[in-house]
Design an enzyme around this catalytic site. Structure first.
Site, PDB file in Angstrom:
ATOM      1  N   HIS A  48      72.577  13.822  76.030  1.00 51.20           N
ATOM      2  CA  HIS A  48      72.007  15.158  76.229  1.00 51.20           C
ATOM      3  C   HIS A  48      73.078  16.237  76.094  1.00 51.20           C
ATOM      4  O   HIS A  48      72.843  17.295  75.500  1.00 51.20           O
ATOM      5  CB  HIS A  48      71.349  15.212  77.608  1.00 51.20           C
ATOM      6  N   GLU A  51      73.723  16.797  72.462  1.00 51.96           N
ATOM      7  CA  GLU A  51      72.653  17.592  71.851  1.00 51.96           C
ATOM      8  C   GLU A  51      72.887  19.085  72.075  1.00 51.96           C
ATOM      9  O   GLU A  51      72.712  19.904  71.168  1.00 51.96           O
ATOM     10  CB  GLU A  51      71.312  17.161  72.440  1.00 51.96           C
ATOM     11  N   HIS A  52      73.296  19.462  73.284  1.00 53.27           N
ATOM     12  CA  HIS A  52      73.600  20.865  73.567  1.00 53.27           C
ATOM     13  C   HIS A  52      74.773  21.353  72.718  1.00 53.27           C
ATOM     14  O   HIS A  52      74.752  22.467  72.179  1.00 53.27           O
ATOM     15  CB  HIS A  52      73.947  21.033  75.050  1.00 53.27           C
ATOM     16  N   GLU A 121      79.008  25.189  78.009  1.00 52.26           N
ATOM     17  CA  GLU A 121      77.775  24.398  77.994  1.00 52.26           C
ATOM     18  C   GLU A 121      77.699  23.466  79.191  1.00 52.26           C
ATOM     19  O   GLU A 121      76.608  23.134  79.659  1.00 52.26           O
ATOM     20  CB  GLU A 121      77.674  23.612  76.689  1.00 52.26           C
ATOM     21  N   GLU A 128      70.876  23.322  84.575  1.00 51.03           N
ATOM     22  CA  GLU A 128      69.650  22.597  84.225  1.00 51.03           C
ATOM     23  C   GLU A 128      69.392  21.457  85.215  1.00 51.03           C
ATOM     24  O   GLU A 128      68.247  21.228  85.636  1.00 51.03           O
ATOM     25  CB  GLU A 128      69.770  22.053  82.801  1.00 51.03           C
TER      26      GLU A 128
END
Length: 421
Positions: A48, A51-52, A121, A128
């Protein structure tokens, strides 16, 4: 007949397209056979994170330039990570498909992972994770997955833990790419106003130089009934129950999907009618059958008051057992119609076709025609549904996750005893 076309490059990369006449736009995506279940324990969350980071700059483009180039042509670009795949996709007009392929291949193959961007990020992902922990009807499913597949990659959170995310650096990201982003793990999928041969040429230019690599198999999944209970001062108890169900490759896959729909897939379903409409025990309740390549779960979720959670849980178990014995032909027909209509209506847009074709290619190595899928749905009979229901009742038992004011909530052992009674 299937309208999808497939080409495999010599290095193993696959290109699948589905032309949709009459459209002026196309959806294009790169699907990677790498998600949370492909991570080691010390890597949890890195798929994940990667992906960011794909959108944070490449050797040729800054993060701003990536956004500007796609938006200059009125397009859209995004990505997501699941337990079995990572997807990077774009939606553009037909004439901009070459740009979409160039952008997607650039962010997947040539991200630079600048230290400053990693730190930025990292903060976004930590936010998140915090947001998910503050969303009970979101985090409850992660806890249920962990309870059902303890100490297994497929049981871990896609986001990872805060501690793990704080430790990832550039070498960790590059290491995961080296192990999981080989050409045999990549699928270039497109649908809409696309020309297959032209897309193959674009793929050869962007990916043809990649050297073949071994494709590692993920650890097999094993459902183990377990329980997680989290006491918190909330307005409702959030209850999620999981039972083992067929995976995508299992011949019983479609029967499980239809059983879940009849049990709790809509307003006419048994759980909705009995527990919400007749008893007023909840506002939200549903059942769904989720599947992976080698396993699956029938999941039931409900939000209810602390004083009602025990009754709701027990009645839910009773409805599962009852459905195994007396599902009607009318319920079967309704659930089949819902599944067929959901499939066909959902595939009216190119993005859904891109995802379906890539996912089926990952699972089966081919893209079954829609007619084949519809025929398998229509072939499911009452005996198939009852066999699924009886398997749930006589299987290893359920996994349970509870969150909220749970002092009066039943324990898993009691529910599993009731299921097997």
């Amino acid at each position: 007949m299937s309208t999808a076309r497939l080409t495999t490059l010599p290095n193993g990369l696959r290109i699948v397209t589905e032309a949709m006449p009459g459209l002026a736009s196309a959806a294009v995506g790169i699907w990677v056979d790498a998600g949370a279940r492909h991570e080691r324990a010390d890597q949890n969350g890195i798929a994940h994170f990667l992906e960011h980071m794909a959108f944070k700059g490449t050797a040729r483009r800054s993060a701003l330039r990536i956004a500007e180039e796609i938006e200059d042509v009125g397009g859209y670009i995004n990505a997501w990570t699941s337990r079995e795949a990572t997807a990077y996709f774009a939606r553009v007009l037909a004439e901009d498909v070459p740009l979409a392929v160039d952008l997607l291949s650039d962010i997947v193959l040539h991200s630079t992972f600048e230290p400053r961007e990693i730190e930025v990020e990292r903060g976004v992902i930590l936010q998140e994770i915090g947001q998910s922990l503050d969303t009970p009807d979101d985090v409850i499913f992660d806890w249920l997955q962990e309870a059902a597949y303890p100490n297994q990659p497929i049981g871990r959170s896609i986001l990872g833990t805060s501690d793990r995310v704080r430790g990832f650096g550039r070498d960790d990201l590059r290491g995961f790419i080296a192990g999981h982003y080989g050409p045999g793990q990549l699928i270039l999928s497109a649908a809409g106003a696309v020309d297959h041969d032209a897309l193959v040429r674009l793929a050869e230019a962007a990916f043809g130089g990649l050297a073949p690599r071994a494709v590692p198999d993920p650890a097999p999944a094993r459902f183990v009934p377990g329980e997680r209970r989290e006491l918190r001062d909330l307005e409702q108890v959030h209850l999620a129950l999981a039972l083992p169900a067929p995976g995508y490759r299992d011949p019983e896959y479609f029967a499980a999907q239809i059983f879940a729909s009849a049990l709790g897939g809509g307003m006419s379903s048994r759980l909705f009618q009995k527990l919400r409409e007749d008893r007023g025990l909840c506002y939200t309740i549903f059942a769904q059958a989720g599947a992976y390549a080698d396993t699956g779960t029938l999941t039931i979720y409900a939000g209810t008051g602390a004083e009602d959670v025990s009754e709701l849980a027990h009645l839910t178990i009773d409805e599962i057992r009852r459905a195994a014995d007396d599902l009607s032909q009318a319920e079967l027909a309704r659930a089949r119609a819902q599944m067929k209509a959901g499939l066909l209506m959902g595939l009216e847009g190119p993005a859904a076709r891109v995802e379906r074709n890539a996912r089926l290619l990952q699972i089966w190595g081919r893209v079954p025609a829609l007619e084949e899928t519809v025929a398998r749905i229509e072939a499911v009979g009452l005996a198939d549904l009852r066999r699924i229901g009886q398997g749930l009742a006589t299987g290893p038992g359920a996994a349970l996750a509870l969150y909220g004011p749970i002092a009066g909530a039943p324990y898993l052992a009691g529910l599993n005893d009731r299921l097997a009674a």
